[in-house]
Design a protein around this motif. Sequence first.
Motif, PDB file in Angstrom:
ATOM      1  N   ALA A  87      44.432  20.270  43.349  1.00 34.64           N
ATOM      2  CA  ALA A  87      43.250  20.627  43.506  1.00 34.64           C
ATOM      3  C   ALA A  87      42.888  20.176  44.907  1.00 34.64           C
ATOM      4  O   ALA A  87      42.512  18.899  45.131  1.00 34.64           O
ATOM      5  CB  ALA A  87      42.257  20.238  42.589  1.00 34.64           C
ATOM      6  N   LYS A  88      42.714  20.953  46.409  1.00 33.27           N
ATOM      7  CA  LYS A  88      42.321  20.586  47.400  1.00 33.27           C
ATOM      8  C   LYS A  88      41.238  21.416  48.116  1.00 33.27           C
ATOM      9  O   LYS A  88      40.946  22.357  47.457  1.00 33.27           O
ATOM     10  CB  LYS A  88      43.645  20.140  48.275  1.00 33.27           C
ATOM     11  N   ASP A  89      41.161  21.263  49.282  1.00 33.68           N
ATOM     12  CA  ASP A  89      40.335  22.405  50.047  1.00 33.68           C
ATOM     13  C   ASP A  89      41.246  23.695  50.028  1.00 33.68           C
ATOM     14  O   ASP A  89      42.014  23.828  50.835  1.00 33.68           O
ATOM     15  CB  ASP A  89      39.917  21.705  51.324  1.00 33.68           C
ATOM     16  N   HIS A  90      40.290  24.782  49.487  1.00 37.52           N
ATOM     17  CA  HIS A  90      40.893  26.040  49.838  1.00 37.52           C
ATOM     18  C   HIS A  90      40.205  26.876  50.754  1.00 37.52           C
ATOM     19  O   HIS A  90      40.174  28.136  50.461  1.00 37.52           O
ATOM     20  CB  HIS A  90      40.708  26.707  48.177  1.00 37.52           C
ATOM     21  N   SER A  91      39.890  26.313  51.700  1.00 40.53           N
ATOM     22  CA  SER A  91      39.024  27.198  52.618  1.00 40.53           C
ATOM     23  C   SER A  91      39.993  28.092  53.480  1.00 40.53           C
ATOM     24  O   SER A  91      39.460  29.204  53.859  1.00 40.53           O
ATOM     25  CB  SER A  91      38.210  26.184  53.601  1.00 40.53           C
ATOM     26  N   TYR A  92      41.221  27.828  53.542  1.00 48.13           N
ATOM     27  CA  TYR A  92      42.160  28.663  54.221  1.00 48.13           C
ATOM     28  C   TYR A  92      42.248  29.972  53.529  1.00 48.13           C
ATOM     29  O   TYR A  92      42.591  31.043  54.204  1.00 48.13           O
ATOM     30  CB  TYR A  92      43.805  27.945  54.107  1.00 48.13           C
ATOM     31  N   MET A  93      41.796  29.960  52.251  1.00 48.33           N
ATOM     32  CA  MET A  93      41.642  31.376  51.545  1.00 48.33           C
ATOM     33  C   MET A  93      40.772  32.345  52.500  1.00 48.33           C
ATOM     34  O   MET A  93      40.848  33.629  51.977  1.00 48.33           O
ATOM     35  CB  MET A  93      41.736  31.264  50.176  1.00 48.33           C
ATOM     36  N   HIS A  94      39.980  31.799  53.079  1.00 47.67           N
ATOM     37  CA  HIS A  94      38.834  32.667  53.422  1.00 47.67           C
ATOM     38  C   HIS A  94      39.449  33.524  54.494  1.00 47.67           C
ATOM     39  O   HIS A  94      38.713  34.668  54.753  1.00 47.67           O
ATOM     40  CB  HIS A  94      37.706  31.711  54.164  1.00 47.67           C
ATOM     41  N   LYS A  95      40.546  33.221  55.245  1.00 51.67           N
ATOM     42  CA  LYS A  95      41.211  34.158  56.033  1.00 51.67           C
ATOM     43  C   LYS A  95      41.858  35.503  55.413  1.00 51.67           C
ATOM     44  O   LYS A  95      41.612  36.457  55.977  1.00 51.67           O
ATOM     45  CB  LYS A  95      42.447  33.412  56.511  1.00 51.67           C
ATOM     46  N   ILE A  96      42.141  35.132  54.127  1.00 53.68           N
ATOM     47  CA  ILE A  96      42.686  36.457  53.475  1.00 53.68           C
ATOM     48  C   ILE A  96      41.544  37.278  53.243  1.00 53.68           C
ATOM     49  O   ILE A  96      41.503  38.471  53.242  1.00 53.68           O
ATOM     50  CB  ILE A  96      43.069  36.104  52.194  1.00 53.68           C
ATOM     51  N   ARG A  97      40.165  36.683  52.950  1.00 58.47           N
ATOM     52  CA  ARG A  97      39.035  37.549  52.665  1.00 58.47           C
ATOM     53  C   ARG A  97      38.807  38.176  53.597  1.00 58.47           C
ATOM     54  O   ARG A  97      37.934  39.309  53.716  1.00 58.47           O
ATOM     55  CB  ARG A  97      37.978  36.628  51.937  1.00 58.47           C
ATOM     56  N   LYS A  98      38.441  37.519  54.886  1.00 60.08           N
ATOM     57  CA  LYS A  98      38.053  38.035  56.006  1.00 60.08           C
ATOM     58  C   LYS A  98      38.939  39.378  56.482  1.00 60.08           C
ATOM     59  O   LYS A  98      38.402  40.143  57.183  1.00 60.08           O
ATOM     60  CB  LYS A  98      37.990  37.193  57.249  1.00 60.08           C
ATOM     61  N   LYS A  99      40.197  39.414  56.212  1.00 54.24           N
ATOM     62  CA  LYS A  99      40.894  40.376  56.449  1.00 54.24           C
ATOM     63  C   LYS A  99      40.926  41.400  55.325  1.00 54.24           C
ATOM     64  O   LYS A  99      41.825  42.227  55.520  1.00 54.24           O
ATOM     65  CB  LYS A  99      42.555  39.831  56.774  1.00 54.24           C
ATOM     66  N   THR A 100      40.290  41.216  54.288  1.00 58.80           N
ATOM     67  CA  THR A 100      40.002  42.254  53.284  1.00 58.80           C
ATOM     68  C   THR A 100      41.438  42.439  52.550  1.00 58.80           C
ATOM     69  O   THR A 100      41.403  43.871  51.967  1.00 58.80           O
ATOM     70  CB  THR A 100      39.428  43.424  53.701  1.00 58.80           C
ATOM     71  N   ILE A 101      42.297  41.464  52.565  1.00 59.38           N
ATOM     72  CA  ILE A 101      43.639  41.584  51.944  1.00 59.38           C
ATOM     73  C   ILE A 101      43.391  41.306  50.252  1.00 59.38           C
ATOM     74  O   ILE A 101      42.787  40.312  50.216  1.00 59.38           O
ATOM     75  CB  ILE A 101      44.540  40.769  52.143  1.00 59.38           C
ATOM     76  N   PRO A 102      43.380  42.397  49.418  1.00 61.54           N
ATOM     77  CA  PRO A 102      42.960  42.032  48.125  1.00 61.54           C
ATOM     78  C   PRO A 102      43.912  40.916  47.458  1.00 61.54           C
ATOM     79  O   PRO A 102      45.196  40.718  47.603  1.00 61.54           O
ATOM     80  CB  PRO A 102      43.536  43.352  47.225  1.00 61.54           C
ATOM     81  N   LEU A 103      43.272  39.972  46.678  1.00 58.90           N
ATOM     82  CA  LEU A 103      43.952  38.913  46.305  1.00 58.90           C
ATOM     83  C   LEU A 103      43.590  38.793  44.621  1.00 58.90           C
ATOM     84  O   LEU A 103      42.332  38.890  44.192  1.00 58.90           O
ATOM     85  CB  LEU A 103      43.254  37.508  46.911  1.00 58.90           C
ATOM     86  N   VAL A 104      44.645  38.715  43.769  1.00 58.70           N
ATOM     87  CA  VAL A 104      44.534  38.543  42.291  1.00 58.70           C
ATOM     88  C   VAL A 104      44.998  37.414  41.833  1.00 58.70           C
ATOM     89  O   VAL A 104      46.197  37.345  41.982  1.00 58.70           O
ATOM     90  CB  VAL A 104      44.961  39.872  41.511  1.00 58.70           C
ATOM     91  N   VAL A 149      37.281  30.063  44.294  1.00 52.47           N
ATOM     92  CA  VAL A 149      37.659  31.110  45.207  1.00 52.47           C
ATOM     93  C   VAL A 149      37.223  32.375  44.461  1.00 52.47           C
ATOM     94  O   VAL A 149      37.577  32.366  43.301  1.00 52.47           O
ATOM     95  CB  VAL A 149      39.008  31.141  45.515  1.00 52.47           C
ATOM     96  N   VAL A 150      36.388  33.208  45.348  1.00 54.76           N
ATOM     97  CA  VAL A 150      36.056  34.442  44.524  1.00 54.76           C
ATOM     98  C   VAL A 150      37.074  35.452  44.540  1.00 54.76           C
ATOM     99  O   VAL A 150      37.622  35.919  45.700  1.00 54.76           O
ATOM    100  CB  VAL A 150      34.842  35.145  45.151  1.00 54.76           C
ATOM    101  N   ALA A 151      37.607  35.915  43.448  1.00 52.10           N
ATOM    102  CA  ALA A 151      38.744  36.955  43.316  1.00 52.10           C
ATOM    103  C   ALA A 151      38.798  37.245  42.229  1.00 52.10           C
ATOM    104  O   ALA A 151      38.231  36.650  41.178  1.00 52.10           O
ATOM    105  CB  ALA A 151      40.121  36.328  43.915  1.00 52.10           C
ATOM    106  N   PRO A 202      36.122  45.633  48.641  1.00 57.20           N
ATOM    107  CA  PRO A 202      36.378  44.441  48.566  1.00 57.20           C
ATOM    108  C   PRO A 202      35.347  43.505  47.862  1.00 57.20           C
ATOM    109  O   PRO A 202      35.590  42.229  47.347  1.00 57.20           O
ATOM    110  CB  PRO A 202      36.297  44.057  50.056  1.00 57.20           C
ATOM    111  N   ASP A 203      34.242  44.126  47.454  1.00 59.59           N
ATOM    112  CA  ASP A 203      33.190  43.304  46.722  1.00 59.59           C
ATOM    113  C   ASP A 203      33.329  43.288  45.341  1.00 59.59           C
ATOM    114  O   ASP A 203      32.601  42.830  44.552  1.00 59.59           O
ATOM    115  CB  ASP A 203      31.622  43.696  47.248  1.00 59.59           C
ATOM    116  N   GLU A 204      34.092  44.016  44.760  1.00 61.42           N
ATOM    117  CA  GLU A 204      34.317  44.184  43.197  1.00 61.42           C
ATOM    118  C   GLU A 204      35.498  43.304  42.778  1.00 61.42           C
ATOM    119  O   GLU A 204      36.584  43.489  43.120  1.00 61.42           O
ATOM    120  CB  GLU A 204      34.469  45.594  42.910  1.00 61.42           C
ATOM    121  N   HIS A 205      35.189  42.491  41.723  1.00 62.42           N
ATOM    122  CA  HIS A 205      36.079  41.546  41.352  1.00 62.42           C
ATOM    123  C   HIS A 205      36.074  41.703  39.904  1.00 62.42           C
ATOM    124  O   HIS A 205      35.081  41.736  39.183  1.00 62.42           O
ATOM    125  CB  HIS A 205      35.751  40.219  41.816  1.00 62.42           C
ATOM    126  N   GLU A 206      37.064  41.585  38.917  1.00 62.46           N
ATOM    127  CA  GLU A 206      37.399  41.820  37.668  1.00 62.46           C
ATOM    128  C   GLU A 206      37.940  40.452  37.130  1.00 62.46           C
ATOM    129  O   GLU A 206      38.790  39.935  37.815  1.00 62.46           O
ATOM    130  CB  GLU A 206      38.323  43.032  37.287  1.00 62.46           C
TER     131      GLU A 206
END
Length: 334
Positions: A129-146, A155-157, A315-319
């Motif tokens: 459990a550390k800083d997960h800010s690096y994942m924001h790059k994925i979100r900015k690129k709108t690459i779907p993450l599940v 992390v919103v996904a 990109p704004d819809e999460h399940e």
Amino acid sequence: MDSINIKQLAEKLNLSTSTVSRAFRGHNDINKETKERILAMARELNYQPNHLASNLRENKSKTIAVVVPEIANNFFSRAINGIERIARVKGYHVLIYLTNDDFDKEVEFLSELHNGRVDGIIMSVSGEAKDHSYMHKIRKKTIPLVFFDRVYDDVVASKVLTNDYESSFTATKHLLDQGCKKIVYLVVNKNLSIGKMRMQGYCDALESSKVKFSEDLVIDCSNEMSSNMELLDEVFRTVKPDGVFASVERLALASYYVCHEQGIRIGQDLKVVCFSSLEIASLLNPSLSTITQPAFDMGKEAARILFRRLEDANPDEHENVVLASELIIRNSSL
């Protein structure tokens, strides 16, 4: 004969290049007879479709990444099979990235994947459990993450989980009902969300039976079998528990080895339950009581969610999907 291109093939068939292309890509708007005629002519003329070039034109790699902490665990191998089943139907390839529970590897993989190498990512996170800010790059690129099974709460996904709290409560209550008074809880990382939920179920089951919780009975283990066996050897000699609730499969197996070495009779001197998708659980001696997660279905559901995101491009819809695990009681806890 020299190879031909798609335009030459289309001319010989007296069809448009788009019709030929759609036939090779499996589109349903091409009737069966036309598709068979196209494929037969392609075989005759030794034509090989260039899917890579077509994918590049569409800005798609037709590939998804699956990032997992391990594959030796039966749960992850079955989940990957579920993911691959859906991906194959969709005409996608699957790349497997193995982190070995190393957070730095996880960051490295995710940082590479945001550059367009894959169209989407399905992930079970590392145990740190550390800083997960690096994942924001994925979100900015709108690459779907599940996420599936092991997730980062911050992390919103989209997420596919099992009812870990209820399963842990039920398993602990089962041990208590079998007469256990001193149940050790074996965990690799109690700070990860999955560890927190499973531990909470354990704690609440103790409380419901008016058994006092003791931090000394929560044993922090590792991913190394030899280290776990050494640790449990000491725990079983000094603490002398009458029950073991293992939050992951490898810890139950380590318990079996140590019990064998110490002459502890599992099911009589010590009762054992664990989270596991081990197919040979019923063949162990004694047979192992397990909380079996629907790993294959979790993989399929994670893939279905990912492809819905790829096809709907929202990109704004999460399940959030929660599937039920099953407690299978065998001789290790009777």
